[in-house]
Write a protein that holds these residues in place. Structure first.
Motif, short mmCIF file in Angstrom:
data_model
loop_
_atom_site.label_atom_id
_atom_site.label_comp_id
_atom_site.label_asym_id
_atom_site.label_seq_id
_atom_site.Cartn_x
_atom_site.Cartn_y
_atom_site.Cartn_z
N THR A 38 59.04 94.35 10.33
CA THR A 38 58.56 92.88 10.17
C THR A 38 57.82 93.29 10.41
O THR A 38 56.37 94.13 10.17
CB THR A 38 58.19 92.71 12.44
OG1 THR A 38 57.96 93.89 13.11
CG2 THR A 38 59.98 92.18 12.86
N GLU B 63 55.68 88.58 19.22
CA GLU B 63 54.36 88.00 19.14
C GLU B 63 53.41 86.55 19.07
O GLU B 63 52.41 85.42 19.87
CB GLU B 63 53.64 88.90 17.80
CG GLU B 63 54.10 88.10 16.52
CD GLU B 63 55.79 88.82 16.55
OE1 GLU B 63 56.47 89.04 14.89
OE2 GLU B 63 56.12 89.13 17.11
N GLU B 64 55.17 85.78 18.71
CA GLU B 64 54.86 84.27 18.59
C GLU B 64 54.69 83.23 19.77
O GLU B 64 54.03 82.11 20.40
CB GLU B 64 56.12 83.17 18.27
CG GLU B 64 56.03 83.35 15.97
CD GLU B 64 55.37 83.50 15.44
OE1 GLU B 64 54.99 82.70 15.48
OE2 GLU B 64 54.91 84.29 14.33
N LEU C 19 51.92 83.95 21.75
CA LEU C 19 50.82 83.45 22.11
C LEU C 19 50.23 82.51 21.96
O LEU C 19 49.21 82.04 22.21
CB LEU C 19 50.67 84.81 21.44
CG LEU C 19 51.08 86.47 22.02
CD1 LEU C 19 50.12 87.76 21.34
CD2 LEU C 19 50.04 86.17 23.21
N GLU C 20 51.26 81.69 20.62
CA GLU C 20 51.03 80.55 20.06
C GLU C 20 50.87 79.48 21.14
O GLU C 20 51.94 79.45 22.07
CB GLU C 20 51.74 80.27 18.94
CG GLU C 20 51.74 81.13 17.59
CD GLU C 20 49.80 81.51 17.23
OE1 GLU C 20 49.05 80.55 16.77
OE2 GLU C 20 49.80 82.42 17.04
N ARG D 121 51.02 97.45 11.82
CA ARG D 121 50.11 98.00 12.86
C ARG D 121 50.70 99.52 11.63
O ARG D 121 49.10 100.28 12.01
CB ARG D 121 51.02 98.61 13.64
CG ARG D 121 50.82 96.90 15.07
CD ARG D 121 52.06 97.13 16.21
NE ARG D 121 51.82 96.33 17.40
CZ ARG D 121 53.05 95.70 18.04
NH1 ARG D 121 53.61 96.10 18.13
NH2 ARG D 121 52.08 95.47 19.01
N LEU E 194 54.72 92.93 11.87
CA LEU E 194 53.32 92.69 12.89
C LEU E 194 54.00 94.63 13.13
O LEU E 194 52.35 95.23 13.34
CB LEU E 194 54.52 92.73 14.29
CG LEU E 194 53.40 93.15 15.72
CD1 LEU E 194 52.44 92.56 15.55
CD2 LEU E 194 53.59 93.02 17.17
N THR E 195 54.99 95.24 13.19
CA THR E 195 55.67 96.21 12.96
C THR E 195 54.26 96.71 11.12
O THR E 195 53.80 98.41 11.27
CB THR E 195 56.87 96.96 12.58
OG1 THR E 195 57.49 96.84 14.04
CG2 THR E 195 56.61 98.52 12.85
#
Length: 338
Positions: A50, A312-313, A315-316, A56, A52-53
């Protein structure tokens, strides 16, 4: 490309699988194909994660610069000229995938393992409007296709299409599993179609043809199998590979269902892998599907493949009322004529 025409009117404009060749590629994509062949000779492998991974892992201090081909073509890290041999560097130049970054270089493409195949697609981060995405959704999409093919008479699939093909993984999965089938990969993104042609040739899938089409509007006839893995997120920049539009990203998925149902041959199936924003413990996409599918001359099933993706989406602002995003699979099969 010449056309094959059969007496059966439902199979008009069938494509000739024998005509797929490097002559269909631009000089840049011919170099890209050679680059893929060279990477395969080097036993290159990379499983794409992904975003995000990926972020990181790349932000770890030891990963600031590439130390291997996997770092260059998988992790999209800057590399020194001395890390690749002259032949590979020249092919990258010819393919137009080199980008200078100070005293270092970046590859504008990534190569991902897809079973025994290598597929080329856009590098990380996929920020460009015409970026071609590949990631964990792609692997789940392939699993959905595999599961369907395992439960059906694959030899009976004569014509198939992958709507919004991206780099072509869905079409390739069908083309290699059903060598007797004529497989069409459609997309509105020329960049995606170019990647699909490279990937098909690298995989030896001579029964696959990539062509421009908005959904199915520019291809004719009926299909024994229609597959799609459309974008399903709400993207503020409305990038084509991410933005699904409509209510909470479901707009394109619903449009694909609507377009596909009228183009299924008797006994033909739609396999749709998509994501759904769940609210208040309910599935709004399933509710819309029920209204679209019930009462038609077909059988259908629906399941969650993964209950929580792209967390994480949430948070939008657009997802302020959403509890989770689930990966789902719809299989709708038109009844055979009695």
């Amino acid at each position: 490309m010449s056309e094959l025409r059969h007496a059966d009117p439902h199979h008009a404009r069938l494509l000739n699988p024998q005509n797929l060749s490097t002559h269909e590629l631009s000089p840049q994509n011919q170099a890209l194909l050679q680059l893929g062949q060279l990477l395969r000779e080097e036993n290159y492998r990379f499983i794409t994660v992904t975003p995000l991974t990926h972020k990181r892992v790349n932000t770890r201090p030891e990963n600031a610069k590439a130390r291997s081909l996997t770092d260059i073509f998988g992790w999209s890290r800057p590399f020194d000229r001395t890390l690749v041999d002259a032949r590979m560097f020249a092919l990258m130049e010819q393919a137009g995938v080199l980008e200078a970054q100070g005293d270092s270089w970046l590859s504008r493409v990534r190569w991902s393992s897809f079973g025994d195949q290598l597929l080329v697609h856009s590098r990380y981060p996929t920020e460009a409007a015409d970026a071609v995405f590949f990631g964990p959704d792609t692997y789940r999409f392939a699993q959905a296709i595999d599961a369907h093919l395992a439960q059906t008479h694959a030899a009976g699939i004569r014509r198939a299409v992958d709507i919004g093909c991206g780099a072509g993984p869905g079409a390739l999965r069908i083309a290699t599993a059903c060598p007797q089938a004529q497989v069409v990969a459609v997309d509105i993104n020329p960049h995606a179609l170019g990647f699909t042609r490279v990937n098909a040739l690298l995989a030896g899938a001579s029964n696959l043809e990539a062509c421009a089409s908005n959904l199915l509007s520019d291809v004719e006839g009926e299909f024994d199998l229609i597959v799609s893995n459309p974008p399903y997120l709400l993207d503020p920049d409305e990038r084509a590979y991410r933005h699904g539009g409509g209510e909470l990203g479901a707009g394109l998925s619903l449009a694909i269902v609507d377009a596909a149902l009228s183009r299924l041959a008797p006994g033909g199936s739609l396999v749709l892998y998509t994501g759904v924003a769940m609210r208040d413990g309910a599935d709004p996409f399933l509710a819309r599907l029920g209204a679209a599918l019930n009462g038609r001359d077909l059988q259908w099933s629906y399941r969650e493949m993964d209950p929580d993706v792209f967390g994480e989406e949430l948070l939008e602002p657009a997802y302020a009322s959403v509890e989770r995003i689930a990966a789902v699979v719809l299989v709708a099969t038109r009844n055979k004529a009695s």
